[in-house]
Design a protein around this motif. Structure first.
Motif, mmCIF file in Angstrom:
data_model
loop_
_atom_site.group_PDB
_atom_site.id
_atom_site.type_symbol
_atom_site.label_atom_id
_atom_site.label_comp_id
_atom_site.label_asym_id
_atom_site.label_seq_id
_atom_site.Cartn_x
_atom_site.Cartn_y
_atom_site.Cartn_z
ATOM 1 N N VAL A 198 0.907 -1.193 0.071
ATOM 2 C CA VAL A 198 0.072 0.068 -0.088
ATOM 3 C C VAL A 198 0.942 1.302 -0.225
ATOM 4 O O VAL A 198 1.846 1.298 0.876
ATOM 5 C CB VAL A 198 -0.886 -0.027 1.283
ATOM 6 C CG1 VAL A 198 -1.714 1.163 1.227
ATOM 7 C CG2 VAL A 198 -2.086 -1.393 1.147
ATOM 8 N N GLN A 199 0.856 2.248 -0.835
ATOM 9 C CA GLN A 199 1.653 3.286 -1.046
ATOM 10 C C GLN A 199 0.534 4.501 -1.077
ATOM 11 O O GLN A 199 -0.398 4.837 -1.866
ATOM 12 C CB GLN A 199 2.012 3.300 -2.471
ATOM 13 C CG GLN A 199 3.111 4.684 -2.584
ATOM 14 C CD GLN A 199 3.303 4.910 -3.948
ATOM 15 O OE1 GLN A 199 3.046 4.053 -5.160
ATOM 16 N NE2 GLN A 199 3.890 6.044 -4.468
ATOM 17 N N ALA A 200 0.936 5.451 -0.005
ATOM 18 C CA ALA A 200 -0.140 6.485 0.107
ATOM 19 C C ALA A 200 0.624 7.779 -0.351
ATOM 20 O O ALA A 200 1.891 7.830 -0.346
ATOM 21 C CB ALA A 200 -0.147 6.687 1.640
ATOM 22 N N LEU A 201 -0.238 8.735 -1.031
ATOM 23 C CA LEU A 201 0.293 9.892 -1.463
ATOM 24 C C LEU A 201 0.079 11.020 -0.023
ATOM 25 O O LEU A 201 -0.566 10.476 0.848
ATOM 26 C CB LEU A 201 -0.780 10.544 -2.541
ATOM 27 C CG LEU A 201 -0.358 9.993 -3.775
ATOM 28 C CD1 LEU A 201 -1.399 10.428 -4.876
ATOM 29 C CD2 LEU A 201 0.965 10.068 -4.350
ATOM 30 N N PRO A 202 0.872 12.158 -0.108
ATOM 31 C CA PRO A 202 0.621 13.049 0.871
ATOM 32 C C PRO A 202 -0.710 13.525 0.764
ATOM 33 O O PRO A 202 -1.642 13.490 -0.036
ATOM 34 C CB PRO A 202 1.652 14.405 0.373
ATOM 35 C CG PRO A 202 2.558 13.653 -0.364
ATOM 36 C CD PRO A 202 1.865 12.431 -1.403
ATOM 37 N N ALA A 203 -1.150 14.063 2.019
ATOM 38 C CA ALA A 203 -2.617 14.411 2.288
ATOM 39 C C ALA A 203 -3.195 15.429 1.414
ATOM 40 O O ALA A 203 -4.177 15.621 1.139
ATOM 41 C CB ALA A 203 -2.801 14.793 3.605
ATOM 42 N N ASP A 204 -2.154 16.126 0.986
ATOM 43 C CA ASP A 204 -2.701 17.244 0.157
ATOM 44 C C ASP A 204 -2.748 17.036 -1.455
ATOM 45 O O ASP A 204 -3.001 18.013 -2.453
ATOM 46 C CB ASP A 204 -1.703 18.658 0.271
ATOM 47 C CG ASP A 204 -0.392 18.294 -0.117
ATOM 48 O OD1 ASP A 204 -0.050 17.168 -0.359
ATOM 49 O OD2 ASP A 204 0.595 19.398 -0.254
ATOM 50 N N ALA A 205 -2.428 15.817 -1.591
ATOM 51 C CA ALA A 205 -2.586 15.563 -3.279
ATOM 52 C C ALA A 205 -4.130 15.495 -3.705
ATOM 53 O O ALA A 205 -4.953 15.146 -2.669
ATOM 54 C CB ALA A 205 -2.260 13.852 -3.221
ATOM 55 N N VAL A 206 -4.301 15.945 -4.852
ATOM 56 C CA VAL A 206 -5.516 16.333 -5.395
ATOM 57 C C VAL A 206 -5.995 15.140 -6.453
ATOM 58 O O VAL A 206 -5.392 14.727 -7.195
ATOM 59 C CB VAL A 206 -5.423 17.768 -6.312
ATOM 60 C CG1 VAL A 206 -6.872 18.179 -6.801
ATOM 61 C CG2 VAL A 206 -5.064 19.143 -5.344
ATOM 62 N N ALA A 207 -7.274 14.786 -6.153
ATOM 63 C CA ALA A 207 -7.981 14.093 -6.857
ATOM 64 C C ALA A 207 -7.825 14.283 -8.452
ATOM 65 O O ALA A 207 -8.082 15.378 -8.724
ATOM 66 C CB ALA A 207 -9.268 13.530 -6.830
ATOM 67 N N GLY A 208 -7.687 13.310 -9.214
ATOM 68 C CA GLY A 208 -7.456 13.564 -10.699
ATOM 69 C C GLY A 208 -6.048 14.339 -11.030
ATOM 70 O O GLY A 208 -5.958 14.593 -12.216
ATOM 71 N N ARG A 209 -5.229 14.557 -10.198
ATOM 72 C CA ARG A 209 -4.097 15.306 -10.601
ATOM 73 C C ARG A 209 -2.781 14.305 -10.226
ATOM 74 O O ARG A 209 -1.746 15.012 -9.828
ATOM 75 C CB ARG A 209 -3.863 16.551 -9.788
ATOM 76 C CG ARG A 209 -4.857 17.505 -10.488
ATOM 77 C CD ARG A 209 -4.649 18.990 -9.640
ATOM 78 N NE ARG A 209 -5.725 19.785 -10.140
ATOM 79 C CZ ARG A 209 -5.728 21.148 -10.002
ATOM 80 N NH1 ARG A 209 -4.848 21.703 -9.170
ATOM 81 N NH2 ARG A 209 -6.673 21.821 -10.332
ATOM 82 N N PHE A 210 -2.968 12.886 -10.118
ATOM 83 C CA PHE A 210 -1.785 11.876 -9.777
ATOM 84 C C PHE A 210 -1.818 10.933 -10.775
ATOM 85 O O PHE A 210 -2.859 10.538 -11.002
ATOM 86 C CB PHE A 210 -1.880 11.751 -8.324
ATOM 87 C CG PHE A 210 -2.968 10.860 -7.930
ATOM 88 C CD1 PHE A 210 -3.179 9.608 -8.092
ATOM 89 C CD2 PHE A 210 -4.192 11.800 -6.995
ATOM 90 C CE1 PHE A 210 -4.450 9.096 -7.508
ATOM 91 C CE2 PHE A 210 -4.979 11.062 -6.722
ATOM 92 C CZ PHE A 210 -5.229 9.607 -6.644
ATOM 93 N N ALA A 211 -0.699 10.500 -11.204
ATOM 94 C CA ALA A 211 -0.684 9.493 -12.069
ATOM 95 C C ALA A 211 -0.495 8.095 -11.061
ATOM 96 O O ALA A 211 -0.183 8.015 -10.179
ATOM 97 C CB ALA A 211 0.509 9.539 -12.910
#
Length: 235
Positions: A198-211
């Motif tokens: 399981v790999q998590a993004l930072p909390a401020d990552a925006v939906a639709g703006r990460f690959a």
């Protein structure tokens, strides 16, 4: 009246010629300098800018074990925020198995991939609304996306037909899911049987703006394309 040798007229002409020659030399030096600057610009590109897009999943050529270690490290922390995360599976799942694997977390994307020995089949990420029904129907949605594509060669068309057929039949072809949860929830999910990472993004990552680039269950040593020299099954 003709000017006498050594007169001011000849001196003026000589001065004009020297000035013209001097200007020509200056322009030539400037032109050479510009060429040198252009050559340097092309041979030494500026430093790459920082990556502006968040990413879930390993990069091409990355060592699998390194990715697993890095993914585990993303779950460290004690904040209570919601995080987008990629769940990589140890084995392919059927669509009906996805909700139980997610443990009640919001599933926003399902990664479908039909594994075929020595045949490169497409990896399709289907965005899913909230609820179990869209998740279970993600395979049919992926099949529709494949069917809508146009293919230039016979092999690609055959792979597409095979992929669509198996997805519509409900094959065990789910390679991963994208979920949203808190770090404690994601850490708990990472301990479940059948979950590889399981790999998590930072909390401020925006939906639709990460690959999203999944770690397929068959990836063992290095993330690389599979061979594509085998026959395409007819069913």
């Amino acid at each position: 009246m003709p000017a006498e040798p050594g007169s001011g007229a000849d001196d003026g002409d000589s001065d004009d010629r020297r000035l013209s020659l001097r200007n020509a030399a200056v322009y030539a030096v400037a032109a050479i300098g510009a060429v040198i600057l252009l050559v340097v610009a092309f041979r030494e590109p500026p430093p790459a800018s920082a990556v502006a897009t968040d990413r879930l999943g390993p990069a091409p050529g990355e060592q699998v074990q390194r990715y697993l270690d890095d993914a585990r490290a993303t779950l460290d922390g004690d904040d209570a925020d919601q995080h987008w995360a990629l769940v990589s599976l140890a084995e392919y799942l059927t669509p009906q198995q996805i909700p139980a694997t997610a443990e009640g977390l919001r599933v926003s994307g399902v990664i479908q991939h039909v594994p075929v020995d020595r045949v490169q089949t497409p990896v399709i990420t289907v965005a899913t609304p909230a609820g179990d029904e869209p998740v279970v129907k993600s395979a049919a949605a992926a099949a529709g996306l494949v069917a809508a594509q146009q293919f230039r060669d016979q092999r690609s068309a055959e792979i597409a037909r095979l992929t669509e057929s198996r997805l519509r039949a409900g094959c065990a072809c789910t390679a991963g899911i994208v979920v949203r949860g808190t770090l404690p929830q994601l850490r708990d999910l990472a301990t479940r049987s059948g979950v590889r990472a399981v790999q998590a993004l930072p909390a401020d990552a925006v939906a639709g703006r990460f690959a999203v680039s999944p770690l397929l269950p068959g990836s063992a040593d290095t993330v690389a394309p599979t061979p594509d020299d085998g026959p395409v099954p007819t069913e």
